[in-house]
Motif scaffolding. Sequence first.
Motif, PDB file in Angstrom:
ATOM      1  N   LEU A 391       0.829  -1.205   0.000  1.00 60.51           N
ATOM      2  CA  LEU A 391       0.000   0.000   0.000  1.00 60.51           C
ATOM      3  C   LEU A 391       0.867   1.259   0.000  1.00 60.51           C
ATOM      4  CD1 LEU A 391      -2.835  -1.005   2.482  1.00 60.51           C
ATOM      5  CD2 LEU A 391      -3.060  -0.614   0.029  1.00 60.51           C
ATOM      6  N   ARG A 392       1.966   1.224   0.745  1.00 59.92           N
ATOM      7  CA  ARG A 392       2.846   2.386   0.768  1.00 59.92           C
ATOM      8  C   ARG A 392       3.481   2.591  -0.612  1.00 59.92           C
ATOM      9  NH1 ARG A 392       6.558   2.808   5.933  1.00 59.92           N
ATOM     10  NH2 ARG A 392       5.812   4.954   6.033  1.00 59.92           N
ATOM     11  N   GLU A 393       3.852   1.500  -1.280  1.00 58.64           N
ATOM     12  CA  GLU A 393       4.383   1.619  -2.646  1.00 58.64           C
ATOM     13  C   GLU A 393       3.332   2.211  -3.583  1.00 58.64           C
ATOM     14  OE1 GLU A 393       5.793  -2.162  -3.902  1.00 58.64           O
ATOM     15  OE2 GLU A 393       7.559  -2.135  -2.589  1.00 58.64           O
ATOM     16  N   GLN A 394       2.073   1.815  -3.373  1.00 65.58           N
ATOM     17  CA  GLN A 394       1.002   2.362  -4.209  1.00 65.58           C
ATOM     18  C   GLN A 394       0.844   3.860  -3.971  1.00 65.58           C
ATOM     19  OE1 GLN A 394      -0.327   1.031  -6.632  1.00 65.58           O
ATOM     20  NE2 GLN A 394      -2.454   1.616  -6.975  1.00 65.58           N
ATOM     21  N   VAL A 395       0.952   4.306  -2.703  1.00 69.34           N
ATOM     22  CA  VAL A 395       0.867   5.742  -2.419  1.00 69.34           C
ATOM     23  C   VAL A 395       1.991   6.485  -3.142  1.00 69.34           C
ATOM     24  CG1 VAL A 395       0.958   7.529  -0.655  1.00 69.34           C
ATOM     25  CG2 VAL A 395      -0.288   5.411  -0.202  1.00 69.34           C
ATOM     26  N   ILE A 396       3.187   5.924  -3.120  1.00 65.91           N
ATOM     27  CA  ILE A 396       4.314   6.543  -3.838  1.00 65.91           C
ATOM     28  C   ILE A 396       3.987   6.680  -5.310  1.00 65.91           C
ATOM     29  CG2 ILE A 396       6.697   6.145  -4.587  1.00 65.91           C
ATOM     30  CD1 ILE A 396       7.232   4.903  -1.817  1.00 65.91           C
ATOM     31  N   PHE A 397       3.430   5.620  -5.894  1.00 66.84           N
ATOM     32  CA  PHE A 397       3.066   5.682  -7.317  1.00 66.84           C
ATOM     33  C   PHE A 397       2.011   6.761  -7.571  1.00 66.84           C
ATOM     34  CE2 PHE A 397       0.077   4.136 -10.648  1.00 66.84           C
ATOM     35  CZ  PHE A 397       0.884   4.408 -11.734  1.00 66.84           C
ATOM     36  N   VAL A 398       0.978   6.810  -6.727  1.00 66.46           N
ATOM     37  CA  VAL A 398      -0.078   7.809  -6.891  1.00 66.46           C
ATOM     38  C   VAL A 398       0.498   9.215  -6.769  1.00 66.46           C
ATOM     39  CG1 VAL A 398      -2.233   8.706  -5.938  1.00 66.46           C
ATOM     40  CG2 VAL A 398      -1.899   6.234  -6.133  1.00 66.46           C
ATOM     41  N   LEU A 399       1.390   9.426  -5.824  1.00 65.70           N
ATOM     42  CA  LEU A 399       2.036  10.737  -5.675  1.00 65.70           C
ATOM     43  C   LEU A 399       2.848  11.083  -6.921  1.00 65.70           C
ATOM     44  CD1 LEU A 399       3.269  10.482  -1.965  1.00 65.70           C
ATOM     45  CD2 LEU A 399       1.492  12.037  -2.835  1.00 65.70           C
ATOM     46  N   SER A 400       3.466  10.067  -7.528  1.00 64.19           N
ATOM     47  CA  SER A 400       4.272  10.323  -8.734  1.00 64.19           C
ATOM     48  C   SER A 400       3.428  10.827  -9.895  1.00 64.19           C
ATOM     49  CB  SER A 400       5.012   9.046  -9.144  1.00 64.19           C
ATOM     50  OG  SER A 400       4.127   8.115  -9.785  1.00 64.19           O
ATOM     51  N   GLN A 401       2.147  10.472  -9.891  1.00 66.24           N
ATOM     52  CA  GLN A 401       1.249  10.940 -10.946  1.00 66.24           C
ATOM     53  C   GLN A 401       0.792  12.378 -10.709  1.00 66.24           C
ATOM     54  OE1 GLN A 401       0.782   8.551 -13.551  1.00 66.24           O
ATOM     55  NE2 GLN A 401       2.418   7.800 -12.220  1.00 66.24           N
ATOM     56  N   ARG A 402       1.146  12.926  -9.539  1.00 69.65           N
ATOM     57  CA  ARG A 402       0.698  14.276  -9.177  1.00 69.65           C
ATOM     58  C   ARG A 402       1.884  15.212  -8.921  1.00 69.65           C
ATOM     59  NH1 ARG A 402      -4.246  13.676  -6.291  1.00 69.65           N
ATOM     60  NH2 ARG A 402      -4.170  15.912  -5.847  1.00 69.65           N
ATOM     61  N   ASP A 405       2.105  19.003  -8.587  1.00 68.36           N
ATOM     62  CA  ASP A 405       1.729  19.632  -7.318  1.00 68.36           C
ATOM     63  C   ASP A 405       2.966  19.633  -6.419  1.00 68.36           C
ATOM     64  OD1 ASP A 405       0.808  20.166  -4.703  1.00 68.36           O
ATOM     65  OD2 ASP A 405      -1.169  19.332  -5.152  1.00 68.36           O
ATOM     66  N   PRO A 406       3.451  20.797  -6.000  1.00 64.17           N
ATOM     67  CA  PRO A 406       4.662  20.842  -5.165  1.00 64.17           C
ATOM     68  C   PRO A 406       4.561  19.980  -3.914  1.00 64.17           C
ATOM     69  CG  PRO A 406       4.070  23.047  -5.909  1.00 64.17           C
ATOM     70  CD  PRO A 406       2.938  22.140  -6.308  1.00 64.17           C
ATOM     71  N   ALA A 407       3.366  19.858  -3.349  1.00 60.20           N
ATOM     72  CA  ALA A 407       3.204  19.056  -2.138  1.00 60.20           C
ATOM     73  C   ALA A 407       3.511  17.586  -2.398  1.00 60.20           C
ATOM     74  CB  ALA A 407       1.784  19.217  -1.592  1.00 60.20           C
ATOM     75  N   ALA A 408       3.144  17.084  -3.584  1.00 59.59           N
ATOM     76  CA  ALA A 408       3.435  15.687  -3.931  1.00 59.59           C
ATOM     77  C   ALA A 408       4.935  15.490  -4.062  1.00 59.59           C
ATOM     78  CB  ALA A 408       2.723  15.301  -5.228  1.00 59.59           C
ATOM     79  N   MET A 413      10.198  13.515  -1.947  1.00 59.91           N
ATOM     80  CA  MET A 413      11.562  13.852  -1.547  1.00 59.91           C
ATOM     81  C   MET A 413      11.805  13.469  -0.082  1.00 59.91           C
ATOM     82  SD  MET A 413      11.910  17.515  -3.550  1.00 59.91           S
ATOM     83  CE  MET A 413      13.486  17.947  -2.810  1.00 59.91           C
ATOM     84  N   ASP A 414      10.802  13.668   0.735  1.00 60.64           N
ATOM     85  CA  ASP A 414      10.928  13.304   2.137  1.00 60.64           C
ATOM     86  C   ASP A 414      11.089  11.793   2.291  1.00 60.64           C
ATOM     87  OD1 ASP A 414      10.623  14.086   5.067  1.00 60.64           O
ATOM     88  OD2 ASP A 414       9.003  12.615   4.855  1.00 60.64           O
ATOM     89  N   ILE A 415      10.313  11.031   1.520  1.00 61.79           N
ATOM     90  CA  ILE A 415      10.433   9.567   1.562  1.00 61.79           C
ATOM     91  C   ILE A 415      11.829   9.146   1.102  1.00 61.79           C
ATOM     92  CG2 ILE A 415       9.588   7.404   0.551  1.00 61.79           C
ATOM     93  CD1 ILE A 415       6.813   8.806   0.336  1.00 61.79           C
ATOM     94  N   ALA A 416      12.305   9.759  -0.005  1.00 61.60           N
ATOM     95  CA  ALA A 416      13.617   9.403  -0.552  1.00 61.60           C
ATOM     96  C   ALA A 416      14.740   9.678   0.443  1.00 61.60           C
ATOM     97  CB  ALA A 416      13.867  10.173  -1.847  1.00 61.60           C
ATOM     98  N   ARG A 417      14.590  10.717   1.246  1.00 65.47           N
ATOM     99  CA  ARG A 417      15.640  11.088   2.206  1.00 65.47           C
ATOM    100  C   ARG A 417      15.573  10.270   3.502  1.00 65.47           C
ATOM    101  NH1 ARG A 417      14.631  16.960   0.929  1.00 65.47           N
ATOM    102  NH2 ARG A 417      16.499  17.752  -0.103  1.00 65.47           N
ATOM    103  N   ARG A 418      14.336  10.052   4.014  1.00 65.54           N
ATOM    104  CA  ARG A 418      14.232   9.661   5.414  1.00 65.54           C
ATOM    105  C   ARG A 418      13.562   8.320   5.688  1.00 65.54           C
ATOM    106  NH1 ARG A 418      13.133  15.153   5.133  1.00 65.54           N
ATOM    107  NH2 ARG A 418      14.661  16.443   6.230  1.00 65.54           N
ATOM    108  N   LYS A 427      11.916   3.306  -4.556  1.00 64.52           N
ATOM    109  CA  LYS A 427      10.727   3.613  -5.365  1.00 64.52           C
ATOM    110  C   LYS A 427      10.569   5.126  -5.523  1.00 64.52           C
ATOM    111  CE  LYS A 427       8.815  -0.563  -5.960  1.00 64.52           C
ATOM    112  NZ  LYS A 427       8.528  -1.147  -7.282  1.00 64.52           N
ATOM    113  N   ALA A 428      10.701   5.845  -4.421  1.00 63.71           N
ATOM    114  CA  ALA A 428      10.548   7.301  -4.482  1.00 63.71           C
ATOM    115  C   ALA A 428      11.621   7.923  -5.365  1.00 63.71           C
ATOM    116  CB  ALA A 428      10.606   7.890  -3.072  1.00 63.71           C
ATOM    117  N   ILE A 429      12.857   7.433  -5.239  1.00 66.87           N
ATOM    118  CA  ILE A 429      13.957   7.963  -6.061  1.00 66.87           C
ATOM    119  C   ILE A 429      13.701   7.703  -7.539  1.00 66.87           C
ATOM    120  CG2 ILE A 429      16.398   7.616  -6.624  1.00 66.87           C
ATOM    121  CD1 ILE A 429      16.840   7.132  -3.571  1.00 66.87           C
ATOM    122  N   PHE A 430      13.195   6.510  -7.847  1.00 69.82           N
ATOM    123  CA  PHE A 430      12.896   6.200  -9.258  1.00 69.82           C
ATOM    124  C   PHE A 430      11.928   7.230  -9.843  1.00 69.82           C
ATOM    125  CE2 PHE A 430       9.990   4.391 -12.380  1.00 69.82           C
ATOM    126  CZ  PHE A 430      10.877   3.985 -13.365  1.00 69.82           C
TER     127      PHE A 430
END
Length: 450
Positions: A391-402, A405-408, A413-418, A427-430
């Motif tokens: 589910l968390r991977e799916q959220v990352i994918f959904v955010l990538s489609q948005r 939007d700077p918030a996405a 970026m926060d996921i990729a760092r921390r 996944k986030a870095i990809f």
Amino acid sequence: MFRSLTLMPAALALLVAPLHAQKPKPARLALADGPPPAAFPQDPADALYRSGREALNRNDWGTAARQFQLIRQRYPRSSYTADALYWEAYARYRTGRSDQLRMALGGLETQRSQYPRARTRADADALQRRIQGELARQGDSDAAEAVAGAARGAAQCRGGGDDDARMAALNALLQMDGEQAMPLLRTVLGRRDACSEELRARAVFLVAQKAGGDAESILLDVVRNDPSPEVRGQAVFWLGQSGTERSLDAIEQILRTSRDTDVQEKALFALSQHRSPRAAQLLRTWAERDDVPGELREKAIFWIGQRPSAESAQYLRTLFGRLRDEDLKEKVLFSLSQMRGMGNDRWLMSVAADGGQPTEVRKKALFWAGQTGVSIAELSGVYDRVRDQELREQVIFVLSQRMRDPAALDKLMDIARRDPEPELRKKAIFWLGQSRDPRAARLLSELIGQ
């Protein structure tokens, strides 16, 4: 007259392409795309051809007719001459004037006798029938006789010949005298040989242009008895376009008695085109039936979603709670995502958060919620709350489609760092690598330098 099909957005057209493919085309006429571009620059008639073609494209029929006429008068041996006769006739036909229509027939006869191998020769026969039909409507008895004779021949033909010309003859008779044409169309539709399948399909189209109970009876007979699934499907399509209660009776009967799943799917589509409350209820009935193939229930759910209303949205949400089949649940999620507003975005998020639902269903709910425009803050909240990695991977994918939007972008970026989970950071870095935002580029450089 049967009503025309309402056009759908491009995205929906892609999803339902097989259904749209069932809409039949009337008899072909090469003039649909106009004359081909000039291809003989050294030909002395090249300039006249270009001028005539341009006049046709701007619907200047008189100028077009004169330019094509000059080609045959001045340059009878030109590479353009044989087909210029056809385009001249077509331009005169489009004027609608009886004197021009007769001149057009003369030009087509000249082409037939002097240029039998012209590329437009087959189309010329269909055009001739259309011209004769127009003259007949204007009171020309000779033309009316020719149309009636050609239509009778078209109905009785047992193979060979040109289907376009046959259908043009039947169509001309239908416009001139519908009562006389319908028995001939019945004759065409009564044929059962495989080589007449296209002819029958075109006859279905012509029958559908005739309003009234007789047309509906003929179409229903085609659905019951024609050996071709394609022809049966087109008859179902046109029944759905009529919008009458009698056609709705016929569609319901098809659904109830047919054993052909493809025809039943087309009947469900026909119900979606019928805007009565009874049609809506029939779709719901089929969405709920446990004794029919799942694909039929999926189609019913899909078409309910294409009739957006608060009532339809509430019905689908209630239906979701009664379903056990994951495919059907996912179809409900998609249908609700197509109804913007009505609280569907928050409902989709509630399904995503429901630990009692299968993981795949929750993932689909997340995806479609993201497509409806649910806030990035809500998506980020789901990521922070759930522990399931899929589910968390799916959220990352959904955010990538948005990511516009700077918030996405911030959340990725926060996921990729921390994020403590390496796979989630990867996944986030990809997906950040797919962004053109300078902030993403700086982060990636930073991570590379670590």
